[in-house]
Design a protein around this motif. Structure first.
Motif, PDB file in Angstrom:
ATOM      1  N   UNK A 214       9.571  51.733  -0.079  1.00 40.54           N
ATOM      2  CA  UNK A 214      10.581  50.697   0.057  1.00 40.54           C
ATOM      3  C   UNK A 214      11.957  51.345   0.063  1.00 40.54           C
ATOM      4  N   UNK A 215      12.831  50.849   0.932  1.00 43.62           N
ATOM      5  CA  UNK A 215      14.211  51.317   0.991  1.00 43.62           C
ATOM      6  C   UNK A 215      15.128  50.101   0.923  1.00 43.62           C
ATOM      7  N   UNK A 216      16.063  50.135  -0.027  1.00 40.73           N
ATOM      8  CA  UNK A 216      17.032  49.060  -0.182  1.00 40.73           C
ATOM      9  C   UNK A 216      18.332  49.488   0.482  1.00 40.73           C
ATOM     10  N   UNK A 217      18.747  48.752   1.514  1.00 49.44           N
ATOM     11  CA  UNK A 217      19.954  49.113   2.245  1.00 49.44           C
ATOM     12  C   UNK A 217      21.128  48.275   1.752  1.00 49.44           C
ATOM     13  N   UNK A 218      22.262  48.933   1.595  1.00 51.57           N
ATOM     14  CA  UNK A 218      23.521  48.240   1.347  1.00 51.57           C
ATOM     15  C   UNK A 218      24.246  48.200   2.679  1.00 51.57           C
TER      16      UNK A 218
END
Length: 351
Positions: A319-323
């Protein structure tokens, strides 16, 4: 060997405020952005906690999370994160237990121990609760334990001379939020490992020490009933546009803001793209700018998808959380952030 599956995507939102926006406009833009994330299959939507910053309206994660949860139908909502030394543990437990009661199975409580602001504002936040900075930070592990206990159906028992006094965040909890520890050093990695909690390193902020912190967390992890295996993901700043050139232009306002923050310049609302392009940086600031351009995910959909997939594989996360830190051009509607929305759409489509 078949290629690794693309990572799941999530969103971190600081509720940025542009020079052409009021706070209300920025919140309206965030709700529109959250609906885009919900529609395009993003897993979770976290709101940050920062105080007394002209370019950031994310001062109250639980209140913002309630707004986002009410404006969406599927996506998980939460804090990225609540800065626990700023708050009484019972207040945090009550806020997020109430969110979980209203939106069961959709709530995350991300907890950090940084101030999220300048020293004077930090004092104002904590002095009002009757504590001092050192005490609040030193007791961080205990306060994490208290929040977890008070949100459980059994509550937390205080031992008094007259007997136990039980504190419960809600009267009849049937589920609890997922607790995450957040950090930008090895302190929270060690604490999360010792408590058997999920953990996120602030890769989007520092970009350094991520591999070491994750290795420490995984190597010292003590399984818990709720989390038998270590659980983590990666956070990155991202700007995605039709072309690399456009993405780099849209990244400029946020880069200028970060340079100001890191060099002690006066903080202000985020510039529009045209103003950022006209604002020539000091020669000594160019290395900072180059470093951010290198570390952030900035490019066309194909470039961004490849970079995020490579980062996920490098750090062993799914999982990658992008801002989404794209700015806006002059003439953009004040209550929307089209380039931030497009970053989410293009990235979801490319992965």
């Amino acid at each position: 060997m078949s290629p690794a599956a693309p990572p799941v995507l999530s969103v971190l939102d600081l509720v940025p405020v542009r020079s052409d926006q009021s706070s209300g406009d920025a919140i309206a833009a965030t709700l529109a952005l959250a609906r885009v994330a919900d529609e395009h299959g993003y897993r979770r939507y976290w709101l940050a906690e920062h105080h007394n910053m002209p370019a950031v309206a994310a001062t109250n994660p639980p209140l913002l999370a309630a707004m986002v949860a009410g404006a969406t139908g599927r996506i998980r909502v939460g804090s990225g994160g609540v800065m626990l030394p700023n708050h009484a543990p019972l207040v945090v437990a009550e806020q997020f237990a109430l969110l979980e009661a209203a939106f069961p199975g959709r709530v995350d409580l991300g907890i950090g121990r940084a101030p999220g602001t300048d020293p004077v504002t930090s004092w104002a936040l904590r002095h009002g609760a009757g504590g001092v900075d050192a005490d609040a930070v030193d007791r961080f592990p205990d306060h994490v334990d208290h929040v977890i206990a008070m949100m459980s159906p059994d509550g937390a028992a205080l031992r008094l001379a007259t007997g136990d006094h039980v504190l419960r965040a809600t009267p009849r909890a049937t589920s609890v939020p997922t607790i995450w520890l957040l950090g930008s050093s090895d302190y929270s990695a060690r604490l999360a490992a010792s408590r058997g909690l999920p953990y996120v390193f602030a890769h989007h902020f520092s970009g350094r020490g991520t591999a070491e912190a994750l290795a420490l967390y995984r190597g010292h992890y003590e399984p818990s009933a709720d989390h038998p295996e270590p659980r983590t993901f990666l956070t990155v700043n991202a700007v995605v546009a039709a072309t690399t050139e456009e993405a780099r232009r849209l990244a400029l306002p946020n880069i200028r803001s970060m340079v100001a923050l890191r060099t002690g310049q006066p903080l202000r609302a985020s510039q529009l793209v045209e103003a950022a392009e006209a604002d020539v940086p000091a020669p000594g600031h160019q290395p900072l700018i180059d470093d951010m351009l290198h570390r952030w995910v900035i490019g066309s959909p194909g470039e961004a998808a490849a970079r995020i997939t490579a980062l996920a594989a490098e750090h062993g996360v799914d999982e990658v959380m992008v801002s989404p830190v794209a700015g806006a051009f002059a003439g953009t509607p004040a209550d929307r952030a089209p380039a931030r929305e497009e970053t989410l759409r293009l990235l979801a489509g490319a992965l």
